[in-house]
Design an enzyme around this catalytic site. Structure first.
Site, PDB file in Angstrom:
ATOM      1  NE  ARG A   1      -4.362  -0.842   0.006  1.00 18.78           N
ATOM      2  CZ  ARG A   1      -4.540  -1.903  -0.782  1.00 18.78           C
ATOM      3  NH1 ARG A   1      -3.575  -2.312  -1.596  1.00 18.78           N
ATOM      4  NH2 ARG A   1      -5.688  -2.556  -0.790  1.00 18.78           N
TER       5      ARG A   1
ATOM      6  CD  GLU B   1      -2.821   3.614  -5.243  1.00 12.58           C
ATOM      7  OE1 GLU B   1      -3.904   3.062  -5.493  1.00 12.58           O
ATOM      8  OE2 GLU B   1      -1.801   3.006  -4.918  1.00 12.58           O
TER       9      GLU B   1
ATOM     10  CG  HIS C   1      -3.259  -0.327  -6.454  1.00 10.82           C
ATOM     11  ND1 HIS C   1      -3.870   0.309  -5.397  1.00 10.82           N
ATOM     12  CD2 HIS C   1      -3.303  -1.657  -6.153  1.00 10.82           C
ATOM     13  CE1 HIS C   1      -4.264  -0.577  -4.505  1.00 10.82           C
ATOM     14  NE2 HIS C   1      -3.928  -1.786  -4.943  1.00 10.82           N
TER      15      HIS C   1
HETATM   16  N1  LIG Z   1      -0.645  -3.972  -5.081  1.00 13.29           N
HETATM   17  C1  LIG Z   1      -1.632  -4.827  -5.064  1.00 13.29           C
HETATM   18  O1  LIG Z   1      -2.292  -5.012  -6.068  1.00 13.29           O
HETATM   19  C2  LIG Z   1      -1.937  -5.624  -3.828  1.00 13.29           C
HETATM   20  C3  LIG Z   1      -2.502  -6.902  -3.968  1.00 13.29           C
HETATM   21  C4  LIG Z   1      -2.768  -7.649  -2.805  1.00 13.29           C
HETATM   22  C5  LIG Z   1      -2.500  -7.109  -1.557  1.00 13.29           C
HETATM   23  N2  LIG Z   1      -1.985  -5.846  -1.466  1.00 13.29           N
HETATM   24  C6  LIG Z   1      -1.677  -5.279  -0.129  1.00 13.29           C
HETATM   25  O2  LIG Z   1      -0.811  -6.173   0.519  1.00 13.29           O
HETATM   26  C7  LIG Z   1      -1.273  -6.397   1.832  1.00 13.29           C
HETATM   27  C8  LIG Z   1      -0.944  -7.837   2.220  1.00 13.29           C
HETATM   28  O3  LIG Z   1      -1.751  -8.725   1.483  1.00 13.29           O
HETATM   29  P1  LIG Z   1      -1.969 -10.227   1.954  1.00 13.29           P
HETATM   30  O4  LIG Z   1      -3.026 -10.795   1.095  1.00 13.29           O
HETATM   31  O5  LIG Z   1      -0.670 -10.941   2.049  1.00 13.29           O
HETATM   32  O6  LIG Z   1      -2.536  -9.994   3.430  1.00 13.29           O
HETATM   33  P2  LIG Z   1      -2.324 -10.903   4.698  1.00 13.29           P
HETATM   34  O7  LIG Z   1      -3.179 -10.338   5.764  1.00 13.29           O
HETATM   35  O8  LIG Z   1      -2.490 -12.333   4.347  1.00 13.29           O
HETATM   36  O9  LIG Z   1      -0.787 -10.685   5.091  1.00 13.29           O
HETATM   37  C9  LIG Z   1      -0.275  -9.541   5.692  1.00 13.29           C
HETATM   38  C10 LIG Z   1       0.853  -9.954   6.618  1.00 13.29           C
HETATM   39  O10 LIG Z   1       1.530  -8.775   7.064  1.00 13.29           O
HETATM   40  C11 LIG Z   1       1.905  -9.008   8.410  1.00 13.29           C
HETATM   41  N3  LIG Z   1       2.201  -7.750   9.090  1.00 13.29           N
HETATM   42  C12 LIG Z   1       1.318  -6.851   9.581  1.00 13.29           C
HETATM   43  N4  LIG Z   1       1.998  -5.828  10.148  1.00 13.29           N
HETATM   44  C13 LIG Z   1       3.317  -6.105  10.004  1.00 13.29           C
HETATM   45  C14 LIG Z   1       4.493  -5.431  10.385  1.00 13.29           C
HETATM   46  N5  LIG Z   1       4.480  -4.259  11.048  1.00 13.29           N
HETATM   47  N6  LIG Z   1       5.684  -5.989  10.080  1.00 13.29           N
HETATM   48  C15 LIG Z   1       5.735  -7.174   9.420  1.00 13.29           C
HETATM   49  N7  LIG Z   1       4.647  -7.867   9.043  1.00 13.29           N
HETATM   50  C16 LIG Z   1       3.447  -7.330   9.333  1.00 13.29           C
HETATM   51  C17 LIG Z   1       0.728  -9.753   9.002  1.00 13.29           C
HETATM   52  O11 LIG Z   1       1.077 -10.419  10.199  1.00 13.29           O
HETATM   53  C18 LIG Z   1       0.360 -10.693   7.860  1.00 13.29           C
HETATM   54  O12 LIG Z   1       0.990 -11.944   7.980  1.00 13.29           O
HETATM   55  C19 LIG Z   1      -2.781  -6.112   1.811  1.00 13.29           C
HETATM   56  O13 LIG Z   1      -3.227  -5.633   3.056  1.00 13.29           O
HETATM   57  C20 LIG Z   1      -2.908  -5.070   0.742  1.00 13.29           C
HETATM   58  O14 LIG Z   1      -2.880  -3.778   1.305  1.00 13.29           O
HETATM   59  C21 LIG Z   1      -1.691  -5.114  -2.567  1.00 13.29           C
HETATM   60  O1  LIG Z   2      -5.827  -5.139  -1.633  1.00 15.54           O
HETATM   61  C1  LIG Z   2      -5.851  -5.729  -2.710  1.00 15.54           C
HETATM   62  O2  LIG Z   2      -6.299  -6.879  -2.821  1.00 15.54           O
HETATM   63  C2  LIG Z   2      -5.270  -5.111  -3.940  1.00 15.54           C
HETATM   64  O3  LIG Z   2      -4.734  -3.868  -3.691  1.00 15.54           O
HETATM   65  C3  LIG Z   2      -6.205  -5.146  -5.120  1.00 15.54           C
HETATM   66  O4  LIG Z   2      -5.449  -5.219  -6.283  1.00 15.54           O
HETATM   67  C4  LIG Z   2      -7.113  -3.990  -5.148  1.00 15.54           C
HETATM   68  O5  LIG Z   2      -7.907  -4.012  -6.292  1.00 15.54           O
HETATM   69  P1  LIG Z   2      -9.100  -2.977  -6.471  1.00 15.54           P
HETATM   70  O6  LIG Z   2     -10.109  -3.285  -5.419  1.00 15.54           O
HETATM   71  O7  LIG Z   2      -8.524  -1.600  -6.264  1.00 15.54           O
HETATM   72  O8  LIG Z   2      -9.571  -3.223  -7.864  1.00 15.54           O
END
Ligand SMILES: NC(=O)c1ccc[n+]([C@@H]2O[C@H](COP(=O)([O-])OP(=O)(O)OC[C@H]3O[C@@H](n4cnc5c(N)ncnc54)[C@H](O)[C@@H]3O)[C@@H](O)[C@H]2O)c1
Ligand SMILES: O=C(O)[C@H](O)[C@H](O)COP(=O)(O)O
Length: 369
Positions: free
Chosen positions: A208, A237, A254
């Site tokens: 994020r 964003e 993103h």
């Molecule tokens: N760019 C994208 O398109 C995209 C896609 C998917 C997820 N994301 C982002 O990535 C994040 C993670 O996704 P996910 O599906 O793995 O979620 P998830 O909840 O499965 O994993 C997140 C992990 O981060 C850990 N965490 C929390 N705070 C922490 C810290 N201070 N230090 C180290 N680890 C910490 C948690 O314990 C957890 O294991 C989501 O919350 C989302 O914001 C972005």
């Molecule tokens: O948090 C997520 O899963 C990702 O950031 C995901 O790609 C967001 O997608 P959106 O809901 O913005 O289409």
């Protein structure tokens, strides 16, 4: 009958919505729609719901589902206090994110370090996405350092690396939620204090905007202690800091988690949770996850060319660069996210056997012939 209001860009929502419900769609670029008589709201990350954006909650609203893993756009304390059940789609796009990171690393290596191993990669946040990244990195025999203290607290089988160990890595990749409260807040986790006096080859933020302090990152890039950085997410964003983006090795709007498979998973997961919450009949989906063959006939490609053809990372990068000096870049950023067709994840792609044999990386990514 249950009244559902859903973001018009929730992929295939009309196909996957449970039967005998009433579905209306809304355009999220116009803000939060009128929710009167709505029982369930299905959103994406672009709809921010909190006390300011939704000061009065209609009594009918009982369920908010988001087709995303991240939930920082929803104020869970506020909504739960109002008796609303929140549902996310955690894990829907873990593989897509891992492929984004691996593709970026392969492209970066081919351009910057063709004759050297990648180095040690620190994965910060080892949940669904971070674990998928670790799995793929291990398939490429890359040394990983897994940092996730909150997971160590809740999972007896997981040992987190220390902060010192992870900050000593050559490359960092972020997969944490954006949090400002609690025992392990992530807002500006990578900041001036952690960057000062250290050297990094590459920093990737596909978690994020705000997890990495963009301005501090740019400062240490300009000074030379951060060799390169890749950003998929931005602090403001759909706006983004053009200067920060200009210096990035790769800058994308993103889309790390965007793929045909991830978007289907997202809609299915939220619909399943909706079905469970209201105890209603699920949809019978006709959707089949089929593979796609990509034709490279008669053209001689190197690995970079093949990856660029199979993953739109460079295409998005070029499209984002075209927005740098546009006054309407916020709207165009949003359009870019909504309008491109979703890519297929590597295990759903087939290519010619000779190419697979020539570039073993493609097999490791899961592509078949
Ligand atoms: N760019 C994208 O398109 C995209 C896609 C998917 C997820 N994301 C982002 O990535 C994040 C993670 O996704 P996910 O599906 O793995 O979620 P998830 O909840 O499965 O994993 C997140 C992990 O981060 C850990 N965490 C929390 N705070 C922490 C810290 N201070 N230090 C180290 N680890 C910490 C948690 O314990 C957890 O294991 C989501 O919350 C989302 O914001 C972005
Ligand atoms: O948090 C997520 O899963 C990702 O950031 C995901 O790609 C967001 O997608 P959106 O809901 O913005 O289409």
């Amino acid at each position: 009958m249950i009244h559902i209001l859903a973001d018009q860009n929730l992929y295939k929502i009309e196909e996957l919505i449970p039967p005998h419900t009433q579905l209306n769609l809304y355009d999220p670029s116009h803000g939060i729609p009128d929710l009167d008589d709505t029982d369930a709201l299905l959103v994406r990350t672009v709809t921010h719901i909190n006390e300011v954006t939704l000061p009065s909650i209609p009594p009918s609203l009982k369920f908010i589902g988001t087709g995303s893993s991240g939930t920082d756009h929803l104020d869970n304390e506020y909504l739960e206090q109002k008796g609303i059940t929140l549902a996310d789609a955690k894990g829907c796009n873990a593989r897509a994110v891992a492929e984004y990171v691996m593709t970026a690393l392969l492209l970066w290596k081919a351009e910057h370090k063709p004759d050297f191993p990648l180095g040690k990669v620190g994965v910060i946040g080892v949940g669904k996405a971070g674990s998928a990244v670790v799995e793929l990195l291990k398939e490429f025999e890359v040394e990983c350092v897994e940092y996730d203290p909150p997971r160590e607290d809740r999972d007896p089988d997981f040992n987190s690396a220390s902060l010192e160990e992870v900050l000593n890595c050559d490359i960092l990749t972020f997969h944490v939620p954006l949090t400002k409260k609690g025992a392990h807040p992530t807002y500006h986790w990578l900041n001036e204090e952690k960057l000062k006096g250290r050297k990094f080859k590459l920093i990737i933020n596909a978690a994020r905007g705000g997890v990495v302090d963009e301005l501090a990152l740019m400062k240490y890039f300009v000074e030379g202690s951060v060799e390169n950085y890749i950003l998929d997410v931005w602090e403001k964003e759909p706006d983004f800091n053009t200067k920060v983006a200009k210096h990035a090795y790769i800058a994308t709007p993103h889309i790390a988690g965007y793929s045909e498979q991830a978007k289907i998973n997202a809609t299915k997961i939220v619909c399943d949770k909706l079905v469970a919450h209201f105890d209603i009949e699920p949809a019978i989906s006709k959707y089949k996850n089929v593979s796609k063959t990509v034709d490279f006939a008669h053209i001689k490609y190197n690995l970079t060319g093949i990856l660029t053809r199979l993953h739109p990372i460079k295409g998005y990068e070029a499209a984002l660069r075209d927005l740098f000096d546009r006054p309407d870049k916020k709207v165009l950023f949003r359009n870019l996210r909504n309008e491109w067709p979703y890519r297929y994840e590597y295990p759903f792609l087939k290519i010619r056997t000779e190419l697979l044999n020539e570039y073993s990386e493609l097999k490791t990514l899961g592509i078949t012939d």
